[in-house]
Design a protein around this motif. Sequence first.
Motif, short mmCIF file in Angstrom:
data_model
loop_
_atom_site.label_atom_id
_atom_site.label_comp_id
_atom_site.label_asym_id
_atom_site.label_seq_id
_atom_site.Cartn_x
_atom_site.Cartn_y
_atom_site.Cartn_z
N TRP A 372 -2.15 -124.76 67.76
CA TRP A 372 -3.56 -124.43 67.59
C TRP A 372 -4.31 -125.56 66.89
O TRP A 372 -5.39 -125.95 67.31
N THR A 373 -3.74 -126.07 65.80
CA THR A 373 -4.45 -127.12 65.06
C THR A 373 -4.65 -128.35 65.93
O THR A 373 -5.67 -129.04 65.85
N ALA A 374 -3.67 -128.63 66.82
CA ALA A 374 -3.78 -129.79 67.70
C ALA A 374 -4.92 -129.62 68.71
O ALA A 374 -5.76 -130.52 68.88
N THR A 375 -4.98 -128.47 69.38
CA THR A 375 -6.03 -128.26 70.39
C THR A 375 -7.41 -128.22 69.74
O THR A 375 -8.38 -128.77 70.28
N ASN A 376 -7.51 -127.57 68.60
CA ASN A 376 -8.80 -127.44 67.93
C ASN A 376 -9.34 -128.79 67.49
O ASN A 376 -10.52 -129.12 67.71
N LEU A 377 -8.49 -129.61 66.87
CA LEU A 377 -8.95 -130.92 66.39
C LEU A 377 -9.21 -131.89 67.53
O LEU A 377 -10.17 -132.67 67.48
N VAL A 378 -8.37 -131.88 68.55
CA VAL A 378 -8.59 -132.76 69.70
C VAL A 378 -9.91 -132.42 70.38
O VAL A 378 -10.68 -133.31 70.76
N ASP A 379 -10.18 -131.12 70.55
CA ASP A 379 -11.43 -130.71 71.18
C ASP A 379 -12.64 -131.16 70.37
O ASP A 379 -13.63 -131.66 70.90
N PHE A 382 -12.28 -135.51 69.85
CA PHE A 382 -12.08 -136.43 70.97
C PHE A 382 -12.67 -135.95 72.30
O PHE A 382 -12.96 -136.77 73.15
N VAL A 383 -12.83 -134.65 72.46
CA VAL A 383 -13.36 -134.14 73.73
C VAL A 383 -14.86 -133.88 73.59
O VAL A 383 -15.68 -134.61 74.14
N ARG A 384 -15.22 -132.85 72.86
CA ARG A 384 -16.63 -132.49 72.75
C ARG A 384 -17.33 -133.24 71.62
O ARG A 384 -18.55 -133.19 71.50
#
Length: 504
Positions: A372-379, A382-384
């Motif tokens: 979860w922490t990986a997807t949340n921080l990447v989004d 780096f993404v949005r």
Amino acid sequence: MLVNSSGNDGVGQGKQVIEKRAIEYIPLRERHGKPWHVTPVWINCSANLTGLAIGAIGIFGGLSLVWSLVAITVGGLFGTFFAAFHASQGPQLGLPQMIQSRPQYGYQGAVLIYVIAIGTYLGLNVFAIVMMGQTIARLLHVSETLGTTSSTFLAVVGAVFGYDLVHRISRWTTIAFVTVLVLLLISMPIVLHVSLASAGHGTFSLSAFMLQASAMAVGTLSWAPYVSDYTRYLPRLSLRASFFGTYVGMSVTTIIVAGLSAVVTSAFPKLDIISAFHEAGDAFFTGFGTIVLVTTWLGTVLLVTMNTYGGALTVMSVVDSFRPVRPNALVRPVLALVFGAVSLLISFAASDTFITSFTNFLTVLFYALAPWTATNLVDFFFVRRGRYSVREIFNPRGMYGSWNWRGYTAYLVSLAVMVPFAMTAWWSGPIASDLGYDLAPFVGMVVSALLYLALARGIDLEEERRLIAVADADLEVTEAGPGVAGTGDAPVSASRPIDLEGSL
């Protein structure tokens, strides 16, 4: 219910007795405080009894003191890194931490993440409450039941009052916490006769080293689900300021507390951690052991307060995912009372094998939190790049959808990849068995981050930003009381698009 007075005490534009807001956006006109105001909060709640328990894990596992201290430092620096980046999201979005998961997992899809967070709050609360009860029982010579009940009551009262009270108390008590920690650092080598030579005695076990480092990492990472809860009222500021405001207080304090625990545990291996610190403190001067325990007990009360506060907000997020929550100043305080009561009831049934149970719980928790922490921080980074629509986050039929297949694909695939690397008290994967230590959460974070980043390439960011501009165009100037966007009422306000270009 609410009492306001004019003036500014450095915490808010007027003193609220009980916080009126919950999961809704905090408009800019209500933002207050400075980046350093977060640091005392993390100094206070990091100097707690559970931190003492974490610091003893390596010694109990047969690790030498030197290697235990190295593992504690590595794990603390690593876990705090991610928690601090989550904290930097609060001032940018003005939202509680867990509600920010909707863009990655969907309006209703994020419920699974909320449930994991609720389990985190409850688990950490139970372990903390047990240790608070043991401490009060030793200090006041009362029953542990009375100790746990009275300690939990104080913690829940703090959660009912909310954000500003926690910040005010932390500001005042930090002096006491820092003084006690400094005295402990000075006294331990003297009264315990610890030298580098004696500290090096013992064995090195890679599995024990990884267990201690992982426990430290998840001990700080476990704050990730609610760090933004305590930064969301800050004015918009640079990422560096909000990041380091959290990182300094959290990392330094947790490492010192756990490190001192390792030293004391190695000196008193036959005593439980509470008795050991009492003996070590009194060896410096009579009564200092009691001061140490009272100080760490206070930090644990604050920790339970913050877990209960975050738990109440996350329960509201679950309910809001199925039936939008209407503005009501009573809902959050009532949920805090209920959450605290449930935590207390569970603590009464806690196992006597405390350290073992605590270690196993931290392991499973790290597995669930890592993807979860990986997807949340990447989004976010780096993404949005910080550009979200607050109105759409609270819109059941909004642009983030009910279920986001990208977030769930990254999360579930990472869990599957973690299995061979996992090592628990009940089962170990083949790779972990061969290596002799657990790499699962670290592998899961890498896989989740990379996979989500690849899948997110299909998001039409230009179209999203066009929709954000339309949806949130007038939200900062729209006022309708403490409402929740997306419930049919006009929301208080919402964030303008945030551009992180050049901020990192």
